[in-house]
Enzyme design. Structure first.
Site, short mmCIF file in Angstrom:
data_model
loop_
_atom_site.label_atom_id
_atom_site.label_comp_id
_atom_site.label_asym_id
_atom_site.label_seq_id
_atom_site.Cartn_x
_atom_site.Cartn_y
_atom_site.Cartn_z
N ASP A 91 0.82 -1.21 0.00
CA ASP A 91 0.00 0.00 0.00
C ASP A 91 0.86 1.26 0.00
O ASP A 91 1.95 1.27 0.56
CB ASP A 91 -0.92 -0.03 1.23
CG ASP A 91 -2.09 0.94 1.09
OD1 ASP A 91 -2.39 1.35 -0.06
OD2 ASP A 91 -2.70 1.29 2.12
N ASN A 146 -10.87 -2.59 -5.65
CA ASN A 146 -10.06 -1.63 -6.40
C ASN A 146 -10.64 -1.28 -7.78
O ASN A 146 -10.19 -0.33 -8.42
CB ASN A 146 -8.61 -2.12 -6.54
CG ASN A 146 -7.80 -2.01 -5.26
OD1 ASN A 146 -6.93 -2.83 -4.98
ND2 ASN A 146 -8.07 -0.99 -4.44
C1 IPE Z 1 -5.45 -2.69 -0.24
O1 IPE Z 1 -5.11 -1.37 -0.42
C2 IPE Z 1 -5.39 -3.42 -1.56
C3 IPE Z 1 -4.07 -3.58 -2.12
C4 IPE Z 1 -2.93 -3.23 -1.56
C5 IPE Z 1 -4.03 -4.22 -3.40
P1 IPE Z 1 -6.21 -0.24 -0.64
O2 IPE Z 1 -5.47 1.02 -0.81
O3 IPE Z 1 -7.15 -0.64 -1.70
O4 IPE Z 1 -6.99 -0.27 0.76
P2 IPE Z 1 -7.90 0.80 1.47
O5 IPE Z 1 -8.89 1.29 0.46
O6 IPE Z 1 -6.99 1.90 1.95
O7 IPE Z 1 -8.52 0.07 2.62
C1 IPE Z 2 -1.46 0.16 -3.37
O1 IPE Z 2 -1.24 1.52 -3.41
C2 IPE Z 2 -1.70 -0.45 -4.73
C3 IPE Z 2 -3.09 -0.85 -4.97
C4 IPE Z 2 -4.08 -0.78 -4.15
C5 IPE Z 2 -3.38 -1.38 -6.30
P1 IPE Z 2 -2.44 2.54 -3.48
O2 IPE Z 2 -2.76 2.80 -4.90
O3 IPE Z 2 -3.57 2.09 -2.63
O4 IPE Z 2 -1.76 3.82 -2.83
P2 IPE Z 2 -2.43 4.85 -1.84
O5 IPE Z 2 -2.95 4.05 -0.68
O6 IPE Z 2 -3.51 5.56 -2.58
O7 IPE Z 2 -1.30 5.75 -1.43
MG MG Z 3 -4.07 2.36 -0.70
#
Ligand code: IPE
Ligand code: IPE
Ligand code: MG
Length: 244
Positions: free
Chosen positions: A30, A78
């Site tokens: 994340d 996502n």
């Molecule tokens: C969790 O991260 C999913 C992945 C790392 C693929 P998100 O960024 O989607 O999670 P939330 O929305 O902050 O809970």
């Molecule tokens: C994790 O990084 C990757 C996926 C969830 C695909 P994010 O895209 O969630 O990054 P933040 O949380 O917005 O910084």
């Molecule tokens: Mg995220």
């Protein structure tokens, strides 16, 4: 693979090998978007750098003898993101799958995808199937959680059992019907970027996992971060409800 009972450290205290009690590490990758924001770049750039961190982490986990690595690449939630971002993540996955296949030999990697692959592009599904077929006999496993959600996984497992004619089920039945059926439960779940939640990751399998949270954003994560997480793991006492 030879697994030592206890972890091995170098004379100056660096982690060399994990012990037999740390077979499976799962990563919630994340913070890609926030990392890109900090750099004044589009979120997609964060995913590109995040893919490099994924490579570093898989390699290092191989070096220290972790047998199973699971990474959360894309959740069932996502899809709510803008289409361009979703497409970027999918195309990066395709590209990194090719790179991972180049390393599969060196790192003795079995590549598996967990999640519902039906809505993915035909091209990506074909690549996934090929990668899985070509590496199925290898000793280390990398599970890539793609269009994965713990709740969806449990529903799929129960539906599978119903189709098989079960009218009453056991915990073993459910474990055996999950995408991760052939893997031990994760010993350690690592989440980067400061959030302290599961976001629908490995809900069943994580029942007794140790958790490690770090503020480091995923694109900045690498061997040092994994080493810190493993060191923290070895300071924990796992009781599994009993007494030690
Ligand atoms: C969790 O991260 C999913 C992945 C790392 C693929 P998100 O960024 O989607 O999670 P939330 O929305 O902050 O809970
Ligand atoms: C994790 O990084 C990757 C996926 C969830 C695909 P994010 O895209 O969630 O990054 P933040 O949380 O917005 O910084
Ligand atoms: Mg995220």
């Amino acid at each position: 693979m030879d697994l030592n009972e206890t972890p091995q450290y170098s004379a100056d205290g660096r982690l060399l090998r994990v012990g037999a009690d740390l077979q499976h590490i799962a990563f919630i990758m994340d913070g890609n978007g926030r990392w890109a924001n900090l750099m004044g770049k589009p979120r997609e750039f964060g995913h590109t750098e995040g893919a490099k961190a994924f490579e570093r982490v898989v390699e290092y986990c191989g070096d220290i003898g972790v047998k199973y690595v699971t990474v959360y690449a894309f959740s069932t939630e996502n899809w709510k993101r803008p289409r361009a971002e979703v497409e970027k993540i999918m195309s990066l996955l395709e590209m990194y799958l090719d790179k991972l296949m180049e390393k599969a030999d060196k790192y003795d990697l079995r590549v598996r995808f967990i999640g519902d692959r039906t809505p993915l592009s035909e091209k990506l599904i074909k690549k996934i199937e090929k990668a899985e077929a070509l590496t199925f006999y290898r000793t280390r496993t990398v599970n890539i959680a793609l269009n994965y959600g713990g709740r969806a996984e449990m529903c799929a497992a129960v539906n599978k059992l119903i189709r098989e004619g079960k009218t009453e089920i056991t915990e073993k039945d459910i474990s055996g019907a999950l995408y991760t059926a052939e893997c031990p439960d994760p010993d350690l779940i690592v989440r980067t970027a400061g959030e302290q939640r599961l976001s629908n990751f490995l809900l069943w399998q994580g029942a007794y996992s140790e958790f490690y949270f770090t503020d480091t954003l995923w694109p900045d994560f690498g061997p040092e971060g994994v080493e810190a997480a493993v060191n923290a793991y070895y300071k924990r006492t796992r009781r599994f409800g009993g007494l030690v």
